[in-house]
Design a protein around this motif. Structure first.
Motif, short mmCIF file in Angstrom:
data_model
loop_
_atom_site.label_atom_id
_atom_site.label_comp_id
_atom_site.label_asym_id
_atom_site.label_seq_id
_atom_site.Cartn_x
_atom_site.Cartn_y
_atom_site.Cartn_z
N MET A 162 0.45 -1.39 0.28
CA MET A 162 -0.35 -0.08 -0.27
C MET A 162 0.93 1.17 0.22
N GLY A 163 0.73 2.03 -0.88
CA GLY A 163 1.66 3.37 -0.60
C GLY A 163 2.57 3.43 -1.59
N SER A 164 2.53 2.06 -2.29
CA SER A 164 4.27 1.50 -2.61
C SER A 164 4.92 2.09 -1.26
N TRP A 165 4.77 1.94 -0.83
CA TRP A 165 5.66 1.99 0.62
C TRP A 165 6.45 0.69 1.12
N GLN A 166 7.38 0.00 0.99
CA GLN A 166 7.91 -0.97 0.91
C GLN A 166 7.62 -2.01 2.07
N ALA A 167 7.41 -2.83 1.88
CA ALA A 167 6.98 -4.10 3.59
C ALA A 167 8.65 -3.94 4.24
N ASN A 182 4.27 -6.61 11.53
CA ASN A 182 4.16 -7.02 9.73
C ASN A 182 4.83 -8.43 10.08
N MET A 183 3.24 -9.44 9.54
CA MET A 183 3.07 -10.42 9.82
C MET A 183 4.93 -11.18 9.64
N ALA A 184 4.70 -11.02 8.01
CA ALA A 184 6.30 -11.87 7.15
C ALA A 184 7.54 -11.52 8.33
N GLU A 185 7.72 -10.11 8.04
CA GLU A 185 9.02 -10.13 9.26
C GLU A 185 8.49 -10.89 10.75
N LEU A 186 7.40 -10.63 10.74
CA LEU A 186 7.76 -10.83 13.14
C LEU A 186 7.40 -12.67 12.43
N ALA A 187 7.47 -13.30 11.70
CA ALA A 187 7.56 -14.92 10.82
C ALA A 187 8.96 -15.01 11.34
N ALA A 188 9.86 -14.13 10.28
CA ALA A 188 10.83 -14.24 10.77
C ALA A 188 11.56 -13.84 11.93
N TYR A 189 11.09 -13.02 12.74
CA TYR A 189 12.02 -13.01 13.61
C TYR A 189 11.54 -14.15 15.19
N ALA A 195 8.46 -19.77 2.14
CA ALA A 195 8.44 -18.99 0.73
C ALA A 195 7.01 -17.76 1.10
N TYR A 196 6.70 -17.42 2.25
CA TYR A 196 5.35 -16.23 2.58
C TYR A 196 6.44 -15.51 3.07
N VAL A 197 7.40 -15.21 3.80
CA VAL A 197 8.18 -14.71 3.89
C VAL A 197 9.12 -13.87 2.77
N GLU A 198 9.25 -14.21 2.31
CA GLU A 198 9.99 -14.20 0.56
C GLU A 198 9.24 -13.70 -0.18
N ALA A 199 7.86 -13.83 -0.20
CA ALA A 199 7.38 -13.19 -1.41
C ALA A 199 6.72 -12.14 -0.38
#
Ligand code: NA
Ligand code: NA
Lengths: 136, 93, 117, 157, 141, 504, 767
Positions: free
Chosen positions: F61-66, F188-195, F493-497
Motif C-alpha cells: 500500500m502506498g508503494s511503501w516497501q514492507a 508486518n506478519m512476514a517479518e514477525l514470522a522471520a523474527y 516462501a511466504y516471507v520471501e514473497a
C-alpha cells in the motif's frame, strides 16, 4: 535573561491564581460563590500561564497561539459561568443560608423556560416549590 | 537558567496541589453543577500544565493541545448545563 | 526507562476498575467500564513501546529530519487510530444502552437474559 | 461587533492562506482586513462608527484586564481569610442596553469583574439577574454596574 | 433547547465562524504540525454542536445545509478514491501523488492525494459526529 | 503491483461509500447490494486464479516497501476466503432483495452489508497485524449496526452482549498488537514470522501469542468464549443471521490459523495443546447446547459454535491434511450453515414462527424446500456424499494418522449429535403434521408474491448445489485445500514473497 | 457397473414423474429397472462360479484415496442378485399395496435409492466408498421407517434406528480409516490379498472393535437388537422386509467380507460366535412373545442375523458354507412371508395373529405360499431351509473348543422356537375356526402374489435340487472363508446328530405352538421385570439423559448473565497467560522507579483515583464527570511524553464521549446497589487478578526490544519522501493510510448504526 524572569514570574503567578481558584472552589459555601472563585481566578490564571509561554518562546507562531487561547478563554469563561450558574439555580440548588436577598426567586417558569422581568402577583401562589420543579 | 528551572518545578508542584484540591471538590460534589465547575477548573489547570510543560521542554507545539482544550472544556460545560436544563437530576446521590 | 513502570501500574488499575465495572448489573457502568478499558489498552501500547520526554516526533521547518532523538511516532499513530475507532464503537455502545434502556425499561442487565436460551 | 469579528476572521484567513503564523502575519492580516472592511463599508453610515471606535476597543480591553486582576485580589482575600465577610445575593438589574451584543458583552463583563456574576437575562430582555458577593452597599454596586453599562453602550451600538 | 440563552447565542454567533476557520487551519497544516483531518473535523463538528446547543436542531441543520449522512458518504468516497489515481498510473493503491500549484498572491500550494484523503477524513468525522448528535437531539424533542 | 490483491477490499469500500452518499435513493441501495456482490465475487475469482498460478501475491500500500508500509498479501488460504466472502455476499444480497423490508433498506442495510464484506475481505488479505485489527473493527461495527437493524427488544439485548464481548476481544487484540510491536519493533506478519525464532524469551513471546489466541477465540466463538454468539445470532432478520453465520466467526478462525501457522509457532507444546483442548470442548459444548434448543435458528446458532471446534481441531492437528481439512471445513460450514439460516427464513415466511413446536407439515406443503433443507442438514451432519462428509473424513483421517484418538472420538460423537439436532428439526418442522391443522393456509402473510419467490429459492438452491458439488466433485476442492495446506506450512516462501518483492 | 448403480438413483429421482405418467401400473414399470439389473448381475455368474473375481474402477478423489471401485465375487454377487431380484417384486408389490397412499411417488424414490445404496455397499471395493453407501442406507432407511411421518410412533422408531445405526456407522468410519492406515491400502481386494495379516498389528484390537460396533448396530446384534422390531412397527411390510432381510444384512455382509483378513483370531471367533448365538436365541425368544405378525417375522429375522454372525465367527469351511446357504434360504422364505403378511393385512385389515384363523378358503393362494415358506423357515425337508439348517447345526457342533458346547445348545433352543414361530405365521392364520375381520377377506391381486409365489416356490425347487444353488453358494462361501471350501450342497446328509436335533426341535416346537397362548402369558409374567432392564431402556435412558444434560449444561454456561460471560472471558485470559508463563518460564521483570517526576506521580495517581471513584461511586453523573478527569489526565500523560497529536485527540474524543453520555443518560435512573457485599468482594478479587496480570505482562515487556523499530524509517523518510513534518500525521495519511481508511469506515458505520437505532424503531413500525 529578562524574559526568563518574566516567564518565571508569570508562571508562578498563574499557578498561584489556579491554586487560589481551587481553594475557593473547595472552601466557598455554595455553588454560585464557588463560581466567583473559579471563573475569575481560573480564567486569569490560565491566561497568565499561556502568556508566560508566549514570552518564553518569543516566536510569532507561538504568540499567535497564545493569543488565540487567551481570547478564547476570555470569550468562553463568562458564558460558561452564566450557563452553569443559571442552570444550577433553576434546578433549585439551594443558596447559602447567609444569602441576603433573591430577587430572581419564583420568576422562572420551568414549563415554558421563560424568565419574567418582574413579579406578577399570581406567580407567588401558582409557582411550585423548588423540590417539585424538576421532573423525572 | 536556574531561576526558570526552579520556577517550573515550583509551578508543577503548585498546579499539582491545586489539582488535588479541586479533585476533592469533584468527589464531594454535592450537586452536578459543583462537579462541572470542578471539571472546568481542572481543564484550566490542564492548560496550565501544558503551558508549563512547553516551557520546561522547550517544545512549543504542545500549546496546540491547550488551544483545543480551552474549546472542548467550554463545550463540556455547555453540555452539562443543557443536561440540567433538560430536567436531569440536580443531585443524584 | 522513565515512567513506564508507573504507567504499567496505572494500566493495571484501569484494567481492574474496568473489569469491576463490567461485572456490575448496570448498563451505564458497563459502558463506562468499556471506556476505561479502551483507555487502558491505549496506555499499554504507549508504555510498551517506550516513553520519551519533550521530544515530539515533529521535524522543524526547513529540516529533513528532527534534530536528536524523538518519541517513536508509530505507536502514537496506532493509538490515534485506536482512539478514533474506540470512539466510534463506544458512541455506538452508549446509544445502544440508551435504546436498550428504552425498550427494556430498566438499567439492569438482569432484565436482559431472555435471548440466550 | 460583527464587523470586529469579521475583521478577526479575515486576519486569520490571511494567515492561513499565506501559510505563516507569526505575530507579524497576524498583525499584517489585521491591518489588511481592517483596510478591506473600511473600503467595503465606509459608505454605510451605520457601520462607519466602528472605525473611529477601534481605539476605544483597545482602551476598553485594557480596562477590562485591570478589572480582572482587581477581581482576583478581592476573591483571593475572601478565599484566604477564614471567616466569610461576604453578603451574597441575587439582584435584578434593569437594562438600558438593548442590542444582543450590548447585553452579552455587559453580562460577560459583569461576570469577570469583582464580586458579580451574571445569572441570566429575563426573556423580555428588560432585566439582568446578577449574583453579587458583597451586598453591603447595594446602591454603590448598582451605580458601578450602570457605569459599566454606559461604557459598553457607547462602545457598541 | 437552552431556553434561548441570549448570552450563549450571541457568543455562539461569534464562536462558530472562528471555530470553523480554526478547524480548516488545523486541517491544512496537519501534515506539518499537530492537527490533521480528524482533529480538524472534530473541532468543526463541535462548533456545529455548540450551535445546536445554543439554538436548536433545526437551526443547526439549516446552517449545515447538507445532511451529515450525505457528508459521511462523500467523505468516504473522497478518501477511498484518493488512492485510485495511483492505480491508474499502475502504482500501488494509496500511493501519494503531489502537484505544486502556483496561486497568485499567496504563493505556491502543495496539493496532494494525502491532502484529498485528509479532507475526506475531515468530512467523515464531521458527518459522523453530527449524524449522531443531531439524531440524539431530535430524539429528545 | 498486482491489482487483484487490493480490489477485493476497494470494491466493497467503494460500493459501500456510494450507497451511503446516496442513501436517499432506494434503487441505488439495491443496485449496490447486487453489483457489489457480483464485483467482489469476480475479483475473488481473479485473485484465486492469480494466486494459484503465481503463488503468494502482495501489494505494498502506498508503494511503501514492507515492512515499513502496510502490505496486502494473498496466499491460497486468503484468496479462497476472499472468494467465499464474495459468493456469500452475493447470495445474501440477492436473498435480501425480497426478505428485507424497505425500512431496513432505508436505514442502510445494503451499505452495511457491503462494508461488512469489506472488513472481512480486508482481514483476510492484510499482512499487517495492526491493519488486521482495523479491518476486524470495520466488520465488527458493521455487524453491530446490522444486528440492531429493526430495533426489536431481543436485538437490543443480544447486541449488548455481542458488543461488550467483542469489544473486550478487540481490546485484548489491540493490547497484544502493542506488546508485539514493543517486543519486535514491527507489525508486518512476514517479518514477525522471520523474527519469532530469534527472540530469546519464548515464554514472553508465547504469552503475547496467547493473548492473540484469546482475542481471536472470542471472535471465533470457541469454548469458553463463545457466549456472544448464541445470545445474538438468532435475533436479527434472517438474511443478517445468514451472513453472520457465513463470515463472522470465520475471520476469527482465519486469524487463528494465520497466527499459529505463520508466527507464533515457537512453543507448539503449549499453543497447539490449548487449541486442541479448546476445539474438543467447543465441539461438544456447542452441539450439546443445540440439543437443548427447540427454536430453529437457536439450534443453528449453537451448531455454529460446535462446528468452529472442528475447524480449530484441524489447526491444532497441524498437518497439511488437517489444515486442508480446516480450510474446506470453513467453506463447507459457511455454505451449509448460511443455507440453513436462509431456509429458516423461508419457513418463517411460510409459518410466521421459528419455534419447532409451532412448525410442521412443511414436507407436505413445501416439498422443494424440504429437499433443500435435507441436503443442507445432512451435509452439516457430515452425511456422504455431501460436503460435510468430505471435511469430516479429512479431519478424522488426519487425526488418526497422527494418533490423536480422543479428539477424533469427540469429533465423531459431535457428528452423531449434530445428526440428532438436524433430524429433530426435520421431524418437527417438516415431517410432523402442521399443528394448525390440515386446512391451515400453507403460507403466512409475509410470503412474497410469485415474482419475488425465486429470489428466495434461487440462492438456497445454489448453496445446496454447492454443498452437493463439494461432496461429489470433491477433487478440485481437495487439490486446492491440499495446496493451501502445504503453503501454510511453508513459512519461508511466504516471507520471501512479502519481504523479497519490490514495492511497485 | 458405475452406470448401473447411478441409474438407480437417476430413476429414483424420476420416479414421481413416472408414477404420475403410468398411474396404477407404475409398480410394474419401475420394476423393470431391478429386473434389468438382475439380468446384468447374473451375467457375471459364470466368471464368479469359476472362482474369479471381477474388479472395475473409476477415478474419484485420489487425494483421499477414494475411488469408484467395485468388486464382484461370490459374496457381493450373491447379495447383488438378492437385492435386485427381490427388488423387482418389492417395487411391483408396492405399486399395488400402496395404491391408495398419497405419497406412493415419494415412496418409490426412497425404495429405489435404498436399493441403489444397498447395491453400492455390497459391490464397493474401496472401503470409503463402501462406507458412503453404508451411510446412505442408514438415511434412506430412516426416511422409509418414518414413511408415515405424521404418526409419532413412526417418527420415534425412525429416530431410534437412525441414532443406533449412524452411531455405529461413526465407529465404523473410524474403524475403516484405521484399517486403511494399518493395512496401507483403501481397496478391499488389496487388503484381502495382502500378504502380511493384520493380526499382529498394534491397531488390530481397536479397529476390530470399532468395525464390529458398526456391523453389530447395523445387523441388530445383541445388545443393539431392539431398534429393529420397533422399525417394523411403523412402516409397510415391504420396507419392513427391506430392513429386516436386506439392509440389516449389510453388517453381516461386512463381517463376512472382512472375515478372511480379520478372522481366525480368538477375539474374532469368540466375539462373533457368542454375540451371534445370543442374538440368535434372543431373537427367537422375543419372537414367540410377539403377536403382531410383522413383529414375529422381525424377531425371527434377528434370530437369523444372529445365526449368520455366529457362523462367520466359527470360521470353519463348514460354517462358511452354512452361512452362504442360510443367507440364501432366509432371504427367500423371509421375503415371501413378509409380503404374505402384507397380503393378509391387505385382505383382512388384521395384523394380530391371535385374531386370525380360517383364512384358507378366502385366501387360498396366500395360504399355500405361506405354508411352503413357513416350512422352509421351520427347516423341514424337502425345503431349502432344511439344507441351511442342517449345515448350521453341523457348523455349530464343529465350533472350536468351548464354543462347540455352548453354540449347539443355543442353536437347538432357537431352532425349537423357530419351528413354533413358523407354525404361528404359516398355519395359525389359515386353519382353525374362521374369525371376524375388519374387511371381508379377499385374495390379493397378482402383483402382490407374484413375489411370494416365486420366492417360496424357489425355496422348494432349490431344496429338491440343491445343485442349482451350488455355484453361487460355493462362490459365496469361498469369499467368506477366503479359500475354496470344496463342499457340495446336499438335501440328505444321512442320519446324524444334526438330523436328530432337527427332529427334536420339530417336536418341541409344535408343542410350544399348541400351547402358544399360555406360553406367552407365562413368559409375560417372568419377563415383566426382565423387560425393564432390556437394552432398549438403556437407549431411552441415554437419550433422556442427553437432553437433560445438554439443557443443564446450557443453563449453566449460557445463563444469560453478561457479567458471567465477562468474568469467564477475563479469567480465561488470566489463566492462559499465567499458565503459559508457568509452562515456559520467561517471566522476568527489571524496572526502576527512580526517573519519575513529581507531577507525573500526581497526575498518574489522580487518574488512578478518578478511575477507582468512577468504579465505586453510586452517583452516575459523578462517575461521568470523573471519567472526564481520567480523560484529561490521560491526555496530560500523552503530552508529558511527547505525543501532542494524541493529547489533542484524547481531549476532543473524551469531551465528545462525555457529552454523548450526558445527552443519552439523563433519562436513565441513578445507580442502584444491586449486588450484595459478597459478590462485590468476589468481583474485586477477579478484577485485581486481571489488573495484576496486565501490569505483570506489560512490565515483563518493558525494556525488551529484540529488533530495531520500523519507525526509524518513518522518521527518516517523513520529510524527504512524504513531504510532511508531522511524522505521526504522515504515518496516518501516507505510510499507513490504509489503517486510517479503515478507521474512517468504522466511524461511518457507527454513525449509520446509531442513526438506525434512534430513528428505526420496532414500536413505531408496529403502531
Ligand atoms: Na511477540
Ligand atoms: Na458461524
Amino acid at each position: 535573561m529578562m524574559s526568563e524572569w518574566i516567564t518565571a514570574f508569570l508562571l508562578l503567578l498563574g499557578s498561584l491564581l489556579m491554586l487560589l481558584a481551587a481553594l475557593g472552589a473547595l472552601r466557598m459555601p455554595d455553588l454560585l460563590t464557588r463560581m466567583h472563585a473559579t471563573t475569575k481566578a481560573g480564567a486569569l490564571g490560565g491566561g497568565t500561564m499561556v502568556v508566560a509561554a508566549a514570552v518564553f518562546f518569543d516566536d510569532g507562531a507561538v504568540t499567535a497561539r497564545a493569543l488565540a487561547i487567551v481570547v478564547f478563554i476570555i470569550l468562553t469563561a463568562p458564558v460558561a459561568a452564566h450557563l452553569i450558574g443559571r442552570a444550577g439555580y433553576f434546578v433549585g440548588i439551594p443558596l447559602w443560608e447567609g444569602t441576603l436577598k433573591d430577587e430572581l426567586k419564583d420568576r422562572y417558569d420551568p414549563e415554558t423556560h421563560t424568565l419574567a422581568s418582574e413579579d406578577k402577583p399570581e406567580d407567588r401562589k401558582s409557582s411550585a416549590p423548588a423540590e417539585d420543579r424538576d421532573r423525572d | 537558567m536556574p531561576i526558570l528551572d526552579w520556577a517550573v518545578n515550583a509551578t508543577f508542584v503548585i498546579l499539582s496541589l491545586a489539582l488535588v484540591i479541586i479533585f476533592i471538590r469533584l468527589l464531594k460534589g454535592p450537586s452536578l453543577p459543583d462537579r462541572v465547575v470542578a471539571l472546568e477548573l481542572i481543564a484550566s489547570l490542564t492548560v496550565g500544565f501544558i503551558a508549563t510543560h512547553a516551557v520546561a521542554t522547550g517544545a512549543a507545539n504542545f500549546l496546540d493541545v491547550a488551544v483545543v482544550l480551552a474549546l472542548t472544556a467550554f463545550l463540556a460545560a455547555v453540555g452539562f448545563a443543557r443536561y440540567l436544563e433538560k430536567g436531569g437530576y440536580r443531585s443524584d446521590e | 526507562m522513565t515512567a513506564e513502570p508507573l504507567l504499567a501500574i496505572l494500566v493495571g488499575v484501569l484494567f481492574a476498575t474496568a473489569t469491576y465495572l463490567m461485572l456490575r448489573r448496570s448498563l451505564v457502568k458497563l459502558v463506562i467500564g468499556l471506556i476505561l478499558l479502551s483507555n487502558a489498552a491505549n496506555l499499554l501500547i504507549f508504555a510498551t513501546s517506550g516513553l520519551t520526554r519533550g521530544a515530539p516526533p515533529l521535524i522543524p521547518e526547513g529540516m529533513l529530519t528532527p534534530e536528536g532523538a524523538v518519541a517513536d511516532p508509530l505507536p502514537q499513530a496506532l493509538i490515534l487510530t485506536a482512539i478514533v475507532i474506540s470512539f466510534g464503537v463506544l458512541a455506538f455502545a452508549v446509544v445502544l444502552i440508551h435504546r436498550a434502556y428504552e425498550v427494556v425499561g430498566a438499567d439492569d442487565l438482569d432484565e436482559m437474559k431472555d435471548t440466550d436460551t | 461587533m460583527n464587523l470586529l469579528a469579521l475583521n478577526l476572521l479575515l486576519a486569520l484567513a490571511w494567515m492561513m492562506l499565506t501559510g505563516s503564523f507569526t505575530a507579524t502575519s497576524l498583525l499584517s492580516g489585521l491591518v489588511f482586513s481592517y483596510m478591506a472592511l473600511w473600503v467595503a463599508f465606509n459608505r454605510k453610515a451605520d457601520h462607519s462608527s466602528f472605525f473611529w471606535k477601534v481605539p476605544k476597543v483597545i482602551s476598553f480591553i485594557a480596562f477590562f484586564i485591570y478589572d480582572l486582576i482587581k477581581a482576583n485580589l478581592v476573591v483571593a482575600w475572601d478565599v484566604l481569610t477564614p471567616t466569610h465577610l461576604m453578603k451574597p445575593g441575587v439582584i435584578a438589574f434593569p437594562l438600558r442596553a438593548h442590542t444582543d451584543a450590548q447585553i452579552t458583552v455587559l453580562a460577560n463583563l459583569i461576570s469577570v469583574t469583582p464580586g458579580t456574576l451574571s445569572l441570566d437575562v429575563s426573556t423580555d430582555r428588560k432585566v439582568l439577574y446578577i449574583h453579587a458577593m458583597y451586598l453591603q452597599d447595594e446602591d454603590k454596586l448598582r451605580q458601578e454596574l450602570r457605569d459599566m453599562e454606559s461604557r459598553v453602550m457607547e462602545l457598541i451600538d | 433547547m437552552m431556553a434561548g440563552s441570549l448570552i450563549l447565542q450571541t457568543g455562539t454567533r461569534l464562536l462558530l465562524p472562528l471555530l470553523l476557520l480554526f478547524s480548516v487551519f488545523l486541517l491544512l497544516r496537519g501534515h506539518d504540525e499537530p492537527g490533521g483531518g480528524f482533529i480538524a473535523g472534530l473541532v468543526a463538528a463541535m462548533a456545529f454542536a455548540l450551535y445546536m446547543f445554543a439554538f436548536d436542531v433545526y437551526k443547526a441543520r439549516a446552517i449545515l445545509r447538507i445532511d451529515p449522512r450525505n457528508m459521511l458518504g462523500i467523505g468516504l468516497l473522497l478518501a477511498t478514491l484518493s488512492g485510485v489515481p495511483a492505480l491508474l498510473q499502475g502504482r500501488a493503491y494509496l500511493t501519494s501523488l503531489w502537484w505544486d500549484v502556483e496561486v497568485p498572491l499567496f504563493g505556491e500550494l502543495k496539493l496532494s492525494t494525502p491532502l484529498v484523503f485528509d479532507i475526506g477524513v475531515y468530512l467523515v468525522v464531521i458527518g459522523t459526529v453530527l449524524t449522531i448528535v443531531l439524531a440524539l437531539a431530535e430524539a429528545e424533542e | 503491483m498486482r491489482l487483484e490483491v487490493a480490489l477485493p477490499v476497494i470494491i466493497p469500500l467503494f460500493f459501500g461509500s456510494l450507497a451511503l452518499a446516496f442513501w436517499q435513493w432506494r434503487g441505488v441501495q439495491r443496485a449496490v447490494g447486487v453489483l457489489g456482490g457480483v464485483a467482489l465475487t469476480a475479483a475473488g475469482i481473479w485473485l484465486l486464479v492469480a494466486v494459484w498460478n503465481d503463488g503468494v501475491l502482495a501489494m505494498h500500500m502506498g508503494s511503501w516497501q514492507a515492512p515499513f508500509g502496510i502490505v496486502l498479501a494473498a496466499d491460497l488460504l486468503s484468496a479462497t476466503m476472499v472468494l467465499l466472502t464474495g459468493v456469500m455476499g452475493l447470495i445474501v444480497a440477492l436473498y435480501s432483495l425480497v426478505s428485507m423490508t424497505p425500512d431496513h433498506e432505508r436505514f442502510g442495510y445494503h451499505p452495511l452489508l457491503q462494508l461488512l464484506l469489506a472488513g472481512v475481505a480486508g482481514a483476510f488479505l492484510t499482512g499487517d497485524i495492526f491493519n488486521l485489527y482495523v479491518w476486524i473493527e470495520v466488520l465488527l461495527v458493521a455487524s453491530f449496526a446490522l444486528l440492531i437493524l429493526g430495533g426489536e427488544r431481543a436485538q437490543m439485548e443480544g447486541a449488548i452482549k455481542y458488543v461488550t464481548l467483542n469489544l473486550v476481544s478487540s481490546l485484548i487484540l489491540l493490547a497484544a498488537v502493542g506488546l508485539t510491536y514493543g517486543l519486535f519493533g514491527t507489525l508486518n506478519m512476514a517479518e514477525l514470522a522471520a523474527y519469532m525464532g530469534e527472540a530469546e524469551n519464548t515464554g514472553l513471546v508465547t504469552v503475547v501469542g496467547v493473548l492473540f489466541m484469546v482475542a481471536f477465540a472470542i471472535k471465533a466463538a470457541a469454548f469458553p468464549l463463545f457466549f456472544w454468539l448464541p445470545a445474538s445470532y438468532h435475533t436479527p432478520p434472517v438474511a443478517i443471521s445468514a451472513i453472520f453465520a457465513a463470515l463472522l466467526t470465520k475471520v476469527g478462525v482465519y486469524a487463528l490459523i494465520r497466527f499459529f501457522t505463520l508466527m507464533f509457532t515457537e512453543a507448539p507444546e503449549v499453543t497447539q495443546n490449548i487449541l486442541l483442548w479448546g476445539s474438543g470442548f467447543t465441539m461438544l459444548v456447542g452441539v450439546l447446547g443445540a440439543a437443548a434448543q427447540f427454536e430453529f435458528r437457536r439450534i443453528l446458532a449453537f451448531h455454529s459454535v460446535s462446528q468452529i471446534g472442528y475447524i480449530i481441531m484441524g489447526l491444532a492437528l497441524h498437518t497439511p491434511l488437517a489444515l486442508a481439512g480446516s480450510l474446506l471445513f470453513i467453506l463447507h460450514h459457511s455454505i451449509v450453515k448460511t443455507n440453513l439460516f436462509l431456509i429458516s427464513g423461508i419457513s418463517y415466511f411460510a409459518r410466521g414462527t421459528h419455534e419447532l413446536k409451532d412448525l410442521g407439515g412443511l414436507y407436505r406443503t413445501h416439498p422443494g424446500l424440504s429437499v433443500l433443507f435435507l441436503v443442507s442438514a445432512l451435509s452439516l451432519a457430515g452425511l456422504p456424499p455431501l460436503s460435510g462428509f468430505l471435511v469430516k473424513l479429512m479431519l478424522v483421517r488426519a487425526g488418526l494418522e497422527i494418533e490423536a484418538y480422543w479428539i477424533v472420538a469427540i469429533a465423531l460423537i459431535t457428528g452423531l449429535l449434530t445428526f440428532y439436532s438436524m433430524v429433530k428439526i426435520w421431524a418437527e418442522a417438516f415431517w410432523k403434521a402442521d399443528p394448525r391443522g390440515e386446512q391451515a393456509p400453507a403460507n403466512g402473510p409475509a410470503w412474497p408474491e410469485r415474482g419475488g419467490l425465486w429470489l428466495l429459492y434461487a440462492p438456497v438452491a445454489a448453496l445446496a448445489a454447492l454443498a452437493v458439488l463439494m461432496g461429489v466433485a470433491a477433487e478440485p476442492f481437495l487439490q486446492l485445500a491440499m495446496a493451501a495446506g502445504e503453503q501454510m506450512l511453508d513459512v519461508d516462501a511466504y516471507v520471501e514473497a512479502i519481504l523479497g518483492g519490490d514495492a511497485q | 457397473m458405475l452406470f448401473a448403480i447411478l441409474s438407480i438413483f437417476v430413476v429414483a429421482a424420476l420416479a414421481p414423474v413416472v408414477h404420475r405418467a403410468t398411474g396404477r401400473h407404475s409398480g410394474w414399470v419401475l420394476a423393470l429397472l431391478p429386473a434389468a439389473l438382475f439380468v446384468y448381475f447374473a451375467s457375471f455368474l459364470p466368471a464368479v462360479a469359476a472362482g474369479e473375481s471381477v474388479r472395475l474402477a473409476w477415478q474419484w478423489m485420489p487425494g483421499l484415496d477414494v475411488q469408484f471401485s467395485f468388486l464382484i465375487d461370490g459374496l457381493s454377487l450373491m447379495f447383488a442378485l438378492l437385492i435386485a431380484g427381490i427388488g423387482v417384486f418389492v417395487v411391483s408389490y408396492a405399486g399395488r399395496y400402496l395404491e391408495a397412499h398419497r405419497d406412493l411417488g415419494r415412496f418409490y424414490v426412497l425404495i429405489l435409492s435404498f436399493m441403489g445404496s444397498m447395491l453400492g455397499l455390497v459391490l464397493a471395493d474401496n472401503i470409503i466408498l463402501m462406507f458412503i453407501f453404508w451411510e446412505l442406507t442408514s438415511i434412506t432407511s430412516y426416511l422409509l421407517i418414518g414413511y408415515n411421518h405424521e404418526d409419532l410412533k413412526a417418527r420415534k422408531a425412525a429416530l431410534q434406528g437412525l441414532i443406533v445405526t449412524v452411531g455405529g456407522g461413526l465407529a465404523l468410519l473410524a474403524g475403516l480409516v484405521l484399517l486403511g492406515v494399518a493395512s496401507g491400502s483403501w481397496e478391499l481386494s488389496e487388503i484381502l490379498a495382502g500378504e502380511d495379516s493384520l493380526h499382529e498389528h498394534a491397531l488390530y484390537l481397536p479397529l476390530v472393535i470399532l468395525i464390529l460396533l458398526g456391523t453389530f448396530t447395523k445387523s441388530a446384534q445383541f445388545p443393539f437388537h431392539f431398534w429393529l422390531p420397533n422399525a417394523m412397527a411403523a412402516p409397510t411390510p415391504v420396507s419392513a422386509y427391506l430392513h429386516s432381510a436386506t439392509m440389516v444384512k449389510a453388517g453381516v455382509y461386512l463381517m463376512a467380507r472382512l472375515n478372511p483378513e480379520l478372522g481366525g483370531t480368538e477375539l474374532w471367533t469368540w466375539t462373533l460366535g457368542l454375540f451371534g448365538a445370543v442374538t440368535m436365541f434372543t431373537g427367537a425368544w422375543m419372537a414367540i412373545q410377539s403377536t403382531e405378525i410383522k413383529k414375529l417375522l422381525a424377531y425371527s429375522t434377528v434370530m437369523a442375523l444372529g445365526t449368520l454372525t455366529m457362523l462367520i465367527g466359527i470360521g470353519t469351511p463348514y460354517a462358511a458354507m452354512a452361512g452362504a446357504t442360510f443367507l440364501l434360504a432366509h432371504s427367500l422364505y423371509k421375503g415371501a412371508l413378509f409380503m404374505l403378511a402384507g397380503s393378509i393385512d391387505h385382505g383382512t385389515g388384521e395384523k394380530e395373529v391371535p385374531n386370525m384363523g380360517g383364512l384358507r378358503r378366502a385366501m387360498p393362494l396366500t395360504a399355500a405360499f405361506s405354508v411352503i415358506a413357513a416350512l422352509s423357515l421351520a427347516g423341514l425337508p424337502p425345503l431349502f431351509g432344511f439344507v441351511g439348517k442342517e449345515l448350521m447345526l453341523e457348523a455349530a457342533l464343529g465350533a472350536p473348543d468351548a464354543l462347540a458346547v455352548v453354540l449347539p445348545l443355543l442353536a437347538l433352543a432357537s431352532a425349537i422356537l423357530v419351528v413354533a414361530v413358523a407354525a404361528i405365521v404359516g398355519l395359525r392364520p389359515f386353519f382353525g375356526a374362521r374369525r371376524e375381520y375388519k374387511r371381508t377377506p379377499h385374495e390379493s391381486p397378482g402383483a402382490m402374489l407374484a413375489g411370494p409365489a416365486v420366492l417360496s416356490v424357489l425355496g422348494l425347487i432349490l431344496g429338491l435340487f440343491p445343485a442349482l444353488a451350488q455355484p453361487l453358494v460355493a462362490a459365496t462361501a469361498m469369499s467368506i472363508h477366503g479359500a475354496d471350501t470344496g463342499m457340495e450342497l446336499k438335501l440328505w446328509h444321512g442320519i446324524n446328530l444334526p438330523l436328530g436335533m432337527s427332529l427334536l426341535s420339530l417336536a418341541a416346537g409344535l408343542v410350544i405352538y399348541r400351547f402358544w397362548d399360555s406360553v406367552r402369558a407365562g413368559i409375560g409374567r417372568i419377563m415383566v421385570p426382565a423387560g425393564r432392564i432390556a437394552p432398549e431402556r438403556g437407549y431411552e435412558r441415554f437419550m433422556d439423559g442427553l437432553v437433560w444434560f445438554s439443557a443443564f449444561q446450557t443453563r449453566v454456561l449460557q445463563n444469560g448473565y453478561l457479567r458471567t460471560y465477562v468474568m469467564v472471558t477475563m479469567l480465561t485470559t488470566v489463566a492462559l497467560v499465567v499458565g503459559t508463563f508457568a509452562a515456559l518460564g520467561g517471566f522476568e521483570i527489571s524496572v526502576r522507579f527512580d526517573d519519575i517526576l513529581i507531577h507525573e506521580w500526581v497526575i498518574v495517581a489522580l487518574v488512578a483515583l478518578a478511575a477507582m471513584f468512577v468504579a465505586t461511586t453510586n452517583s452516575r453523573l459523578a462517575a461521568v464527570a470523573s471519567l472526564g478527569i481520567v480523560g484529561f489526565g490521560v491526555a496530560l500523560i500523552y503530552v508529558f511524553f511527547s505525543a501532542p497529536d494524541l493529547g489533542i485527540t484524547q481531549v476532543l474524543v473524551e469531551t465528545l464521549t462525555v457529552i454523548l453520555l450526558v445527552l443519552v443518560l439523563f433519562r436513565l435512573p441513578g445507580f442502584l446497589k444491586f449486588s450484595n457485599p459478597l459478590t462485590r468482594v468476589r468481583d474485586v478479587i477477579a478484577s485485581l487478578a486481571v489488573g495484576v496480570t496486565m501490569t505483570a505482562v506489560l512490565m515483563a515487556t518493558l525494556g525488551v526490544q529484540y529488533f530495531p523499530a520500523i519507525s526509524e524509517y518513518h522518521i527518516a523518510e517523513s520529510e524527504p519522501s512524504a513531504y510532511g513534518r508531522n511524522i505521526v500525521n504522515v504515518i496516518l495519511v501516507d505510510f499507513r493510510a490504509l489503517d486510517t481508511l479503515g478507521e474512517l469506515f468504522v466511524l461511518a458505520l457507527a454513525a449509520v448504526g446509531v442513526y438506525a437505532m434512534i430513528k428505526f424503531r420496532a414500536e413505531d413500525r408496529k403502531s
